[in-house]
Write a protein that holds these residues in place. Structure first.
Motif, PDB file in Angstrom:
ATOM      1  N   THR A 129     100.892  15.137  56.151  1.00 56.13           N
ATOM      2  CA  THR A 129     101.020  13.691  55.694  1.00 56.13           C
ATOM      3  C   THR A 129      99.681  12.987  55.865  1.00 56.13           C
ATOM      4  O   THR A 129      98.873  13.131  56.956  1.00 56.13           O
ATOM      5  N   PHE A 130      99.410  12.173  54.840  1.00 52.19           N
ATOM      6  CA  PHE A 130      98.043  11.233  55.046  1.00 52.19           C
ATOM      7  C   PHE A 130      98.691  10.116  55.650  1.00 52.19           C
ATOM      8  O   PHE A 130      99.836   9.581  55.457  1.00 52.19           O
ATOM      9  N   ALA A 131      97.845   9.463  56.606  1.00 51.24           N
ATOM     10  CA  ALA A 131      98.129   7.973  57.015  1.00 51.24           C
ATOM     11  C   ALA A 131      97.146   7.090  56.462  1.00 51.24           C
ATOM     12  O   ALA A 131      96.493   7.341  55.250  1.00 51.24           O
ATOM     13  N   THR A 132      96.630   6.181  56.934  1.00 54.65           N
ATOM     14  CA  THR A 132      95.803   5.380  56.512  1.00 54.65           C
ATOM     15  C   THR A 132      94.419   5.438  57.485  1.00 54.65           C
ATOM     16  O   THR A 132      94.505   6.157  58.289  1.00 54.65           O
ATOM     17  N   LYS A 156      94.143  10.085  60.918  1.00 50.51           N
ATOM     18  CA  LYS A 156      93.528   8.928  60.257  1.00 50.51           C
ATOM     19  C   LYS A 156      92.580   9.188  59.117  1.00 50.51           C
ATOM     20  O   LYS A 156      91.800  10.003  59.135  1.00 50.51           O
ATOM     21  N   CYS A 157      92.925   8.426  58.253  1.00 49.53           N
ATOM     22  CA  CYS A 157      92.090   8.532  56.979  1.00 49.53           C
ATOM     23  C   CYS A 157      90.575   8.148  57.164  1.00 49.53           C
ATOM     24  O   CYS A 157      90.466   7.046  57.671  1.00 49.53           O
ATOM     25  N   ASP A 177      87.629   7.215  67.072  1.00 47.05           N
ATOM     26  CA  ASP A 177      89.033   7.193  66.915  1.00 47.05           C
ATOM     27  C   ASP A 177      89.776   8.794  66.816  1.00 47.05           C
ATOM     28  O   ASP A 177      90.972   9.023  67.005  1.00 47.05           O
ATOM     29  N   THR A 178      89.178   9.456  65.997  1.00 50.63           N
ATOM     30  CA  THR A 178      89.888  10.802  65.310  1.00 50.63           C
ATOM     31  C   THR A 178      89.961  11.532  66.393  1.00 50.63           C
ATOM     32  O   THR A 178      90.981  12.052  66.598  1.00 50.63           O
ATOM     33  N   GLU A 179      88.908  11.637  67.307  1.00 50.96           N
ATOM     34  CA  GLU A 179      88.755  12.521  68.536  1.00 50.96           C
ATOM     35  C   GLU A 179      89.761  12.178  69.400  1.00 50.96           C
ATOM     36  O   GLU A 179      90.659  12.957  70.029  1.00 50.96           O
ATOM     37  N   SER A 180      89.892  10.789  69.783  1.00 54.11           N
ATOM     38  CA  SER A 180      91.023  10.225  70.588  1.00 54.11           C
ATOM     39  C   SER A 180      92.538  10.684  70.201  1.00 54.11           C
ATOM     40  O   SER A 180      93.210  10.960  70.919  1.00 54.11           O
ATOM     41  N   LEU A 181      92.696  10.374  68.857  1.00 50.23           N
ATOM     42  CA  LEU A 181      94.079  10.696  68.304  1.00 50.23           C
ATOM     43  C   LEU A 181      94.243  12.240  68.463  1.00 50.23           C
ATOM     44  O   LEU A 181      95.523  12.763  68.834  1.00 50.23           O
ATOM     45  N   ILE A 195      92.152  16.549  60.537  1.00 51.40           N
ATOM     46  CA  ILE A 195      91.015  15.600  60.112  1.00 51.40           C
ATOM     47  C   ILE A 195      91.165  15.237  58.831  1.00 51.40           C
ATOM     48  O   ILE A 195      91.207  16.293  57.957  1.00 51.40           O
ATOM     49  N   THR A 196      90.942  14.020  58.427  1.00 54.10           N
ATOM     50  CA  THR A 196      91.380  13.647  57.097  1.00 54.10           C
ATOM     51  C   THR A 196      90.299  12.827  56.374  1.00 54.10           C
ATOM     52  O   THR A 196      90.660  11.626  56.368  1.00 54.10           O
ATOM     53  N   PRO A 197      89.157  13.451  55.949  1.00 50.12           N
ATOM     54  CA  PRO A 197      88.475  12.502  54.973  1.00 50.12           C
ATOM     55  C   PRO A 197      89.148  12.468  53.621  1.00 50.12           C
ATOM     56  O   PRO A 197      89.683  13.287  52.960  1.00 50.12           O
TER      57      PRO A 197
END
Length: 432
Positions: A129-132, A156-157, A177-181, A195-197
């Motif tokens: 799933t994509f988030a924002t 996280k997008c 933020d990505t690494e924290s999540l 990981i969501t580019p």
């Protein structure tokens, strides 16, 4: 342990289904405490062995593996059914304005609750799933999935350029933020991080490079993005990377093609791209209702099978027009018949069903864990009612083979067919 007695659908081998007309599915904990399939087979053969186990009898119903949705956008719940001339205007006019709202935790949490309920109502028990771009959206979705025991992968997008205020993020902070999540959520219960580019035009080289470095550091997380969905999008990527051989190759140069990397669409690619996907273990999420709705094009099943890369089916809500796996499978059949080849292909019902269950699980690197009901698989399944509507009941009663039964469900089915979804023995009833 607990057992269910009904007709039971399994996949003994890739793309090949089997139906035990009077079967028994026995579920219990494994050594790690996960609820898994302990035994499956004919009722008559297993009844004595499990005489002391509580059995729920569901005559006239079919137990099948829970569906796996390989690509869906939870922030686009309220975008579904919005008219647009194509992908890029649809993003600008509908998607980005909605996604701005997910900076608020309350909105994210309320939407996550509805979204996951809708997945379960349609029999989807695993979703990528994509988030924002807002961490709040990720935290809310993970928290809701954890409460429901759903196997869910999100992230996280990343989008630090060519995006409006309110959804555009800061390069350095987005990677922090990505690494924290990842550290907070990945591998917790049944949750996984991706990981969501968003797509190449929305990400600077620095952001893509940072995403690739995180992917190398955390080798068991997933990667998800979009590629080659729309010709205008492809032209945009070519202007940004004029030396790149293809849109897909841009991701490769940043280390973003590997096992557990999933790219939605993959419509306008060539055989060299397909070979690259195969050789790197990268998978495609095929999104037929979205591609038809936005006029993006047709996924080439014949070329995909010839090349041998991994793929599975996805709803792609809100570009996609339905949460229903039945609608997605039927649209995939239409696309196969039209296709990119002159003759097209006629996708078999068992193959279509496999693409939305075991095949999707294999593409996610989760074969033998989800998407099937063989011993050792996690006990996520749906109870199907083949008499859910008068027309469906009339048609399924005349089915002379498993292919005819499955195809009737694909063509005539919708959320009314899902009597309930069961996740780790927790039951979620369908209905309005």
């Amino acid at each position: 342990m607990k057992a269910w007695r009904a007709s039971i659908l399994t996949f003994p081998s890739p793309g090949q289904a089997a139906l035990e007309s009077d079967g028994l599915l026995v579920v219990g904990p494994d050594a790690q405490g996960r609820q898994v399939v302990q035994a499956v087979g004919a009722w008559q053969a297993l009844a004595a062995r499990f005489a002391d186990v509580q059995v729920e009898h569901l005559p006239g119903h079919i137990i099948a593996p829970g569906f796996v949705d390989m690509h869906i956008h939870y922030p686009q719940l309220d975008v579904i059914g919005s008219p647009a001339e194509g992908l890029l205007p649809w993003l600008e006019n509908y998607t980005f304005p909605q996604e701005k709202r997910f900076s608020a935790h309350d909105h994210s949490a309320q939407t996550a609750t509805f979204f996951i309920a809708e997945l379960l109502r349609h029999g989807v028990t695993t979703a990528l799933t994509f988030a924002t771009s807002h961490p709040e959206s990720v935290n809310a979705l993970f928290a809701e999935a954890q409460q429901r025991q759903l196997r869910l992968i999100t992230g996280k997008c990343l989008m630090d350029q060519n995006a409006p205020d309110g959804v555009r993020d800061n390069t350095e902070q987005s990677l922090i933020d990505t690494e924290s999540l990842i550290r907070r959520w990945h591998g917790v219960d049944r949750l996984g991080y991706a990981i969501t580019p968003r797509f190449v035009p929305s990400c600077s080289q620095a952001q893509l490079r940072g995403a690739g470095e995180l992917a190398a550091t955390y080798a068991d997380v997933w990667i998800q993005s979009h590629v080659a969905e729309n010709k205008d999008e492809i032209a945009w990527v070519h202007r940004l990377y004029p030396q790149a051989r293809s849109y897909l190759s841009v991701y490769d140069q940043f280390g973003l093609l590997r096992p557990r990397a999933v790219y939605a669409h993959c419509i306008h690619i060539d055989d060299e791209d397909r070979a690259l996907m195969r050789d790197t273990g990268t998978a495609a999420a095929v999104s037929p209702t979205s591609n038809l709705f936005l006029g993006s094009g047709f996924f080439d099943y014949a070329a995909a099978d010839r090349s041998g890369f991994l793929y599975g089916l996805a709803s792609d809500v809100g570009g996609g027009t339905s949460f229903s796996p039945f609608h997605t499978m039927l649209a995939a059949y239409y696309v196969g018949r039209e296709g990119q080849t002159k003759a097209g292909v006629s996708l078999k019902p068992q193959q279509l069903w496999w693409q939305h269950t075991g095949g999707a699980a294999r593409a996610l690197g989760l074969e033998g864990v989800i998407g099937n009901l063989l011993p050792g698989c996690e006990a996520d399944f749906v109870v199907l009612n083949p008499q859910a509507t008068p027309l469906l009941a009339r048609k399924t009663a005349q089915a002379g083979s498993l292919d005819e039964l499955l195809f009737a469900l694909i063509v005539l089915g919708d959320d009314r067919v899902i009597a309930k979804a069961v996740i780790s023995q927790a039951e979620f009833a369908s209905g309005p």
